[in-house]
Design an enzyme around this catalytic site. Structure first.
Site, short mmCIF file in Angstrom:
data_model
loop_
_atom_site.label_atom_id
_atom_site.label_comp_id
_atom_site.label_asym_id
_atom_site.label_seq_id
_atom_site.Cartn_x
_atom_site.Cartn_y
_atom_site.Cartn_z
N HIS A 1 -6.95 20.32 -5.99
CA HIS A 1 -7.06 20.77 -7.39
C HIS A 1 -5.95 20.17 -8.25
CE1 HIS A 1 -10.32 23.66 -6.47
NE2 HIS A 1 -9.79 23.55 -5.27
N ASP B 1 -14.30 21.50 -9.15
CA ASP B 1 -14.28 22.77 -8.42
C ASP B 1 -15.67 23.00 -7.82
OD1 ASP B 1 -11.69 23.30 -9.20
OD2 ASP B 1 -12.17 25.13 -10.30
N TRP C 1 0.82 -1.20 0.00
CA TRP C 1 0.00 0.00 0.00
C TRP C 1 0.85 1.24 0.00
CZ3 TRP C 1 -3.18 -0.24 5.25
CH2 TRP C 1 -2.34 -0.56 6.30
N HIS D 1 -14.76 27.37 -3.92
CA HIS D 1 -13.39 27.55 -4.42
C HIS D 1 -13.11 29.03 -4.72
CE1 HIS D 1 -9.68 27.00 -6.51
NE2 HIS D 1 -10.17 27.07 -7.73
MN MN Z 1 -9.64 23.72 -9.62
#
Ligand code: MN
Length: 260
Positions: free
Chosen positions: A70, A76, A62, A80
């Site tokens: 972002h 978005d 793992w 934001h």
């Molecule tokens: Mn963005």
């Protein structure tokens, strides 16, 4: 199971409805937006091995990962942008999940963008698209296809002395899309706005106007050339980050052969 979902299951099983991946691979080399140096910066994707069937964990492998909200193909949320900071339910964990599945239309700007890095999506282009395909339905995702997703390395951000150069919408184009009451707007570039979007009024019109209206954005999309102009269904569900302004995504489209 309802008849409709049963038909969908049969169509998926037969391959008549295909699932198209609109996502770039999360990779430390995938570019992230670069702001002027006085601002805080978006982090690239990072991956650290925790164990790999070894003394750190003999039967398992793992990784720990980190990135910006972002980074890579991402969502978005309204909060934001400053214009959307007071939108109720405007963080990724607060948005009703019904927003994450919906119809999608694609406006093909690839020819123009091939010869003009600063190519603009304008109301005239949208009007021409609607003359051919009908009015953009309310509640649709609207994706701007530029084939920018095929670029690699420095060509993707396309930085110059005066900042990045990449295609995007004009303020008037976004105003028209808001009149259509769209769900959100998506691009193949690193942002929903043009690289030179700071020079519009308002600056960064896609971010400012869309998020101020409670709409969503999708960026760094891939494979938009595999979608029809109309008729597909988009699935884009951000991670449920408390107070999150965005999130990396796996974006999927359901496309049937009947769609044109
Ligand atoms: Mn963005």
């Amino acid at each position: 199971m309802s008849d409709l979902l049963n038909q969908l299951a049969v169509s998926l099983a037969s391959g008549a409805t295909r699932v198209v991946d609109l996502t770039h691979t999360l990779d430390p080399d995938f570019p992230v937006i670069i702001l002027p140096p006085e601002f805080g910066q978006c982090a690239r994707f990072r991956m650290e091995e925790v164990s790999a069937y070894d003394h750190r964990g003999p039967a398992w492998k793992w990784h720990n990962i980190s990135m910006s909200e972002h980074t890579g193909t991402h969502f978005d949320a309204p909060i934001h942008w400053i214009s959307g900071r007071d939108i109720a339910g405007g963080a990724v964990d607060e948005i009703d999940v019904s927003a994450f599945v919906g119809p999608v239309v694609v406006i093909d700007c690839s020819t123009g963008a091939a010869s003009d890095d600063d190519f603009e999506l304008t109301p005239e282009i949208i009007a021409q698209w609607e003359a051919e395909n009908g009015l953009i339905p309310a509640g649709s995702w609207v994706l701007m296809r530029t084939d920018w997703s095929k670029k690699r390395g420095a060509d993707y951000l396309n930085m110059a002395e005066d900042g990045p150069h990449s295609p995007g919408p004009t303020p008037a184009a976004i105003e028209l899309l808001l009149q259509r009451n769209i769900r959100g707007f998506g691009t193949e570039t690193v942002g929903t706005d043009a690289g030179q979007g700071m020079h519009y009024t308002p600056p960064y019109p896609a971010h400012y106007l869309l998020h101020g209206a409670g709409k969503y954005g999708l960026q760094c999309l891939n494979n938009l050339d595999k979608l029809p102009a109309t008729g597909a269904i988009l699935i884009a569900a951000p991670l449920k980050i408390k107070g999150g302004t965005g999130s990396p995504l796996r974006v999927l489209a359901l496309v049937t052969e009947a769609a044109k």
